[in-house]
Design a protein around this motif. Structure first.
Motif, PDB file in Angstrom:
ATOM      1  N   ARG A   1     -11.366   9.394  -1.563  1.00 14.53           N
ATOM      2  CA  ARG A   1     -10.167   9.383  -1.992  1.00 14.53           C
ATOM      3  C   ARG A   1      -9.861   8.054  -2.611  1.00 14.53           C
ATOM      4  O   ARG A   1     -10.990   7.092  -2.673  1.00 14.53           O
ATOM      5  CB  ARG A   1      -8.917   9.519  -1.054  1.00 14.53           C
ATOM      6  CG  ARG A   1      -9.042   8.318  -0.016  1.00 14.53           C
ATOM      7  CD  ARG A   1      -7.675   8.664   0.927  1.00 14.53           C
ATOM      8  NE  ARG A   1      -6.849   7.852   0.383  1.00 14.53           N
ATOM      9  CZ  ARG A   1      -5.804   7.326   1.071  1.00 14.53           C
ATOM     10  NH1 ARG A   1      -5.568   7.759   2.361  1.00 14.53           N
ATOM     11  NH2 ARG A   1      -4.606   6.603   0.592  1.00 14.53           N
ATOM     12  N   GLU A   2      -8.580   7.659  -3.429  1.00 18.59           N
ATOM     13  CA  GLU A   2      -8.543   6.369  -4.243  1.00 18.59           C
ATOM     14  C   GLU A   2      -7.428   5.943  -3.311  1.00 18.59           C
ATOM     15  O   GLU A   2      -6.488   6.460  -2.582  1.00 18.59           O
ATOM     16  CB  GLU A   2      -8.004   6.707  -5.521  1.00 18.59           C
ATOM     17  CG  GLU A   2      -9.165   7.229  -6.632  1.00 18.59           C
ATOM     18  CD  GLU A   2      -8.463   7.291  -7.904  1.00 18.59           C
ATOM     19  OE1 GLU A   2      -7.186   7.316  -8.042  1.00 18.59           O
ATOM     20  OE2 GLU A   2      -9.181   7.352  -8.898  1.00 18.59           O
ATOM     21  N   TYR A   3      -7.538   4.540  -2.851  1.00 14.98           N
ATOM     22  CA  TYR A   3      -6.572   3.676  -2.330  1.00 14.98           C
ATOM     23  C   TYR A   3      -5.707   2.800  -3.409  1.00 14.98           C
ATOM     24  O   TYR A   3      -6.648   1.839  -3.959  1.00 14.98           O
ATOM     25  CB  TYR A   3      -7.153   3.018  -1.239  1.00 14.98           C
ATOM     26  CG  TYR A   3      -8.000   3.812   0.009  1.00 14.98           C
ATOM     27  CD1 TYR A   3      -7.330   4.012   0.882  1.00 14.98           C
ATOM     28  CD2 TYR A   3      -9.379   4.271  -0.283  1.00 14.98           C
ATOM     29  CE1 TYR A   3      -7.805   4.952   2.067  1.00 14.98           C
ATOM     30  CE2 TYR A   3      -9.698   4.712   0.701  1.00 14.98           C
ATOM     31  CZ  TYR A   3      -9.132   5.130   1.690  1.00 14.98           C
ATOM     32  OH  TYR A   3      -9.541   6.238   2.926  1.00 14.98           O
TER      33      TYR A   3
ATOM     34  N   PRO B   1      -1.751   8.560   1.233  1.00 14.25           N
ATOM     35  CA  PRO B   1      -2.819   9.370   0.782  1.00 14.25           C
ATOM     36  C   PRO B   1      -2.100  10.275  -0.471  1.00 14.25           C
ATOM     37  O   PRO B   1      -2.981  10.525  -1.417  1.00 14.25           O
ATOM     38  CB  PRO B   1      -3.398  10.058   1.685  1.00 14.25           C
ATOM     39  CG  PRO B   1      -2.444   9.956   2.991  1.00 14.25           C
ATOM     40  CD  PRO B   1      -1.762   8.829   3.006  1.00 14.25           C
TER      41      PRO B   1
ATOM     42  N   VAL C   1     -10.512   1.247   6.546  1.00 12.22           N
ATOM     43  CA  VAL C   1     -11.233   2.095   5.786  1.00 12.22           C
ATOM     44  C   VAL C   1     -12.583   1.292   5.693  1.00 12.22           C
ATOM     45  O   VAL C   1     -12.782   0.192   5.586  1.00 12.22           O
ATOM     46  CB  VAL C   1     -10.300   2.148   4.392  1.00 12.22           C
ATOM     47  CG1 VAL C   1     -10.273   1.091   3.591  1.00 12.22           C
ATOM     48  CG2 VAL C   1     -11.363   3.315   3.766  1.00 12.22           C
TER      49      VAL C   1
ATOM     50  N   LYS D   1       0.833  -1.208   0.107  1.00 11.77           N
ATOM     51  CA  LYS D   1      -0.126  -0.001  -0.007  1.00 11.77           C
ATOM     52  C   LYS D   1       0.732   1.150  -0.022  1.00 11.77           C
ATOM     53  O   LYS D   1       1.929   1.014   0.371  1.00 11.77           O
ATOM     54  CB  LYS D   1      -0.937   0.005   1.397  1.00 11.77           C
ATOM     55  CG  LYS D   1       0.017   0.163   2.537  1.00 11.77           C
ATOM     56  CD  LYS D   1      -0.844   0.359   3.825  1.00 11.77           C
ATOM     57  CE  LYS D   1      -1.453   2.221   3.694  1.00 11.77           C
ATOM     58  NZ  LYS D   1      -0.408   2.829   4.177  1.00 11.77           N
TER      59      LYS D   1
ATOM     60  N   SER E   1      -0.401   7.708   5.928  1.00 14.85           N
ATOM     61  CA  SER E   1       0.732   7.567   4.972  1.00 14.85           C
ATOM     62  C   SER E   1       1.643   6.862   5.353  1.00 14.85           C
ATOM     63  O   SER E   1       1.871   6.319   6.557  1.00 14.85           O
ATOM     64  CB  SER E   1       1.158   9.291   4.711  1.00 14.85           C
ATOM     65  OG  SER E   1       1.926   9.618   5.907  1.00 14.85           O
TER      66      SER E   1
ATOM     67  N   THR F   1      -7.183  -0.694  -7.536  1.00 19.06           N
ATOM     68  CA  THR F   1      -7.381   0.616  -6.919  1.00 19.06           C
ATOM     69  C   THR F   1      -8.849   0.571  -6.312  1.00 19.06           C
ATOM     70  O   THR F   1      -9.862  -0.012  -6.838  1.00 19.06           O
ATOM     71  CB  THR F   1      -7.499   1.926  -7.925  1.00 19.06           C
ATOM     72  OG1 THR F   1      -6.054   1.761  -8.476  1.00 19.06           O
ATOM     73  CG2 THR F   1      -7.664   3.197  -7.374  1.00 19.06           C
TER      74      THR F   1
ATOM     75  N   GLN G   1       0.064   9.425  -2.451  1.00 23.93           N
ATOM     76  CA  GLN G   1       0.379   8.620  -3.621  1.00 23.93           C
ATOM     77  C   GLN G   1       1.683   8.567  -4.220  1.00 23.93           C
ATOM     78  O   GLN G   1       2.089   8.266  -5.320  1.00 23.93           O
ATOM     79  CB  GLN G   1      -0.759   8.683  -4.659  1.00 23.93           C
ATOM     80  CG  GLN G   1      -2.081   8.111  -4.240  1.00 23.93           C
ATOM     81  CD  GLN G   1      -3.218   8.369  -4.905  1.00 23.93           C
ATOM     82  OE1 GLN G   1      -3.056   8.460  -6.172  1.00 23.93           O
ATOM     83  NE2 GLN G   1      -4.574   7.835  -4.712  1.00 23.93           N
TER      84      GLN G   1
ATOM     85  N   SER H   1      -8.755   6.225   8.944  1.00 28.13           N
ATOM     86  CA  SER H   1      -8.397   5.762   7.497  1.00 28.13           C
ATOM     87  C   SER H   1      -6.823   5.455   7.482  1.00 28.13           C
ATOM     88  O   SER H   1      -6.061   5.540   8.492  1.00 28.13           O
ATOM     89  CB  SER H   1      -8.421   7.122   6.644  1.00 28.13           C
ATOM     90  OG  SER H   1      -7.849   8.265   7.176  1.00 28.13           O
ATOM     91  N   PHE H   2      -6.499   5.180   6.356  1.00 25.90           N
ATOM     92  CA  PHE H   2      -5.149   4.681   6.056  1.00 25.90           C
ATOM     93  C   PHE H   2      -4.044   5.802   6.328  1.00 25.90           C
ATOM     94  O   PHE H   2      -4.293   6.851   5.523  1.00 25.90           O
ATOM     95  CB  PHE H   2      -4.937   4.092   4.742  1.00 25.90           C
ATOM     96  CG  PHE H   2      -5.398   2.790   4.441  1.00 25.90           C
ATOM     97  CD1 PHE H   2      -5.543   2.249   3.633  1.00 25.90           C
ATOM     98  CD2 PHE H   2      -5.693   2.175   5.591  1.00 25.90           C
ATOM     99  CE1 PHE H   2      -5.693   1.003   3.173  1.00 25.90           C
ATOM    100  CE2 PHE H   2      -6.184   0.664   5.519  1.00 25.90           C
ATOM    101  CZ  PHE H   2      -6.451   0.184   4.153  1.00 25.90           C
TER     102      PHE H   2
END
Length: 380
Positions: free
Chosen positions: A336-338, A267, A300, A264, A380, A330, A269, A377-378
């Motif tokens: 947002r996108e994970y 955020p 999440v 992973k 960084s 994805t 990216q 949430s995830f």
């Protein structure tokens, strides 16, 4: 003699082809090719191995490779899966977990022993070790910090509606006191490294807490598992009086939809992808640095397609973060996108299928409430 053998084998195949015998009597696996000549059930190879360990109860033979005599075939014809189930599964408690061929060895073995050896389900109202509404005993629990398994006293109480454990036998106050309605239990022999390994999870401040336990006795750990389900069932019957038994049964303990390693990124990216252990528990996706961590590093919520959630194969073009695994996926949410990568294409497709199965389901009112509470949430 040859003609007699042919007639016997023809009669065997006719019984074998009956619709009631098309699934293993114990785990439901299709096309069983073994049978118990003493119980009269058709079973799969895996369950036949368990039967073989109970020779006083069951004698098993291959339907393809072993020699059958007329008397044995007549016995199978007289019994079969339907008749035998009507006897040995006549009074299964609604909350009792009936394993399938996808479940671990200890669950399947204790199910088979409960039916045929201990005959737990042949009589109505029989007192069972997991039906009292209270269970107390020792389980070996993994330490959160040192990873050692040490004996701990556990107490499950229907009257109090909770599960407790104590660090010492004579301790007055429990280390934890968890309401039964926020508990899940699932067998994890591979992850825990013990054939009787059980993972107990519960919500604390809307975060998932993991406890890993085992018992040397397979019967004892499965009794604990079904005792938790029993207490949950009776608790929910009071909490939801108009719900049907089957509706409540479906809200008891559940297996995770998918677990395994993925990489992973954060955020922004742009950070390097990091290898983490992921657990998908229906709409809650959690990741851990180690599979046996007590708390998730991040969580999440995975909502439904109609609420703007989707899963896509691959990573967005121009993804900058460095990754060592090249099978990306994805998760798109309203916020947002994970981004994730998998080691193999098989892993990638399995994860996509698992996410899709959740996203394609409409959300319940309870899940909407859970989403509103979910603030994790995830990182960084």
């Amino acid at each position: 003699m040859a003609g007699g053998h042919e007639r016997t084998m023809k009669a065997l195949k006719e019984v074998w082809r009956r619709a009631e015998n098309s699934l293993c009597a114990d785990c439901g696996k299709p096309d069983p090719d073994w049978a118990s000549s003493t119980l009269g059930v058709f079973i799969c190879l895996s369950c036949s191995g368990i039967h073989r360990n109970i020779p006083s109860i069951s004698k098993v033979k291959s339907l393809k490779m072993d020699h059958w005599v007329d008397a044995q075939v007549q016995f199978l014809a007289k019994h079969g899966n339907a008749v035998t189930k009507a006897t040995y599964e006549a009074h299964i408690p609604i909350y009792y977990y009936q394993p399938t061929y996808n479940d671990c060895q200890v669950l399947r073995e204790q199910w088979i022993r409960a039916k045929y050896e201990r005959k737990e389900f042949t009589e109505p109202g029989k007192q069972l070790p997991y039906s009292d509404g209270v269970k107390e005993g020792i389980l070996w629990k993994r330490g959160r910090d040192n990873g050692q398994f040490l004996p701990r006293k556990f107490l499950l109480s229907e009257r109090e509606g909770c599960l407790k454990y104590f660090t010492k036998q004579d301790a007055k106050e429990p280390k934890i006191n968890v309401k039964i309605d926020v508990i899940n239990a699932t067998f994890q022999p591979v992850k825990i490294g013990n054939p009787n390994g059980l993972q107990i999870t519960y919500l604390k401040d809307n975060k998932t807490r993991n406890i890993f336990v085992y018992h040397e006795s397979g019967k004892e750990v499965v009794d604990w598992f079904n005792a938790i389900r029993s207490v949950q069932f009776h608790y929910l019957k009071v909490a939801f009086p108009i719900a049907s038994d089957n509706e409540i049964k479906n809200r008891l303990t559940r297996n995770f939809l998918k677990e395994g390693y993925m990489e992973k990124t954060g955020p922004k990216q742009r950070e390097a992808f990091k290898k983490r252990w992921f657990t998908l528990d229906h709409r809650r996706l959690m990741y851990f640095k180690d599979p046996l961590d007590a708390f998730a590093k991040g969580e999440v919520f995975v909502g439904s397609r109609e609420n703007g959630y989707s899963v896509q194969k691959g990573l967005p073009s121009g993804t900058q973060g460095h990754f060592s695994w090249h099978y990306g996926l994805t998760i798109v949410t309203p916020d947002r996108e994970y981004l994730f990568t998998c080691e193999t294409e098989t892993d990638q497709l399995d994860w996509i299928a698992a996410f899709a199965s959740v996203i394609n389901q409409a959300m319940t009112p309870q899940e909407y409430a859970s989403k509103c509470l979910d603030v994790v949430s995830f990182p960084s």
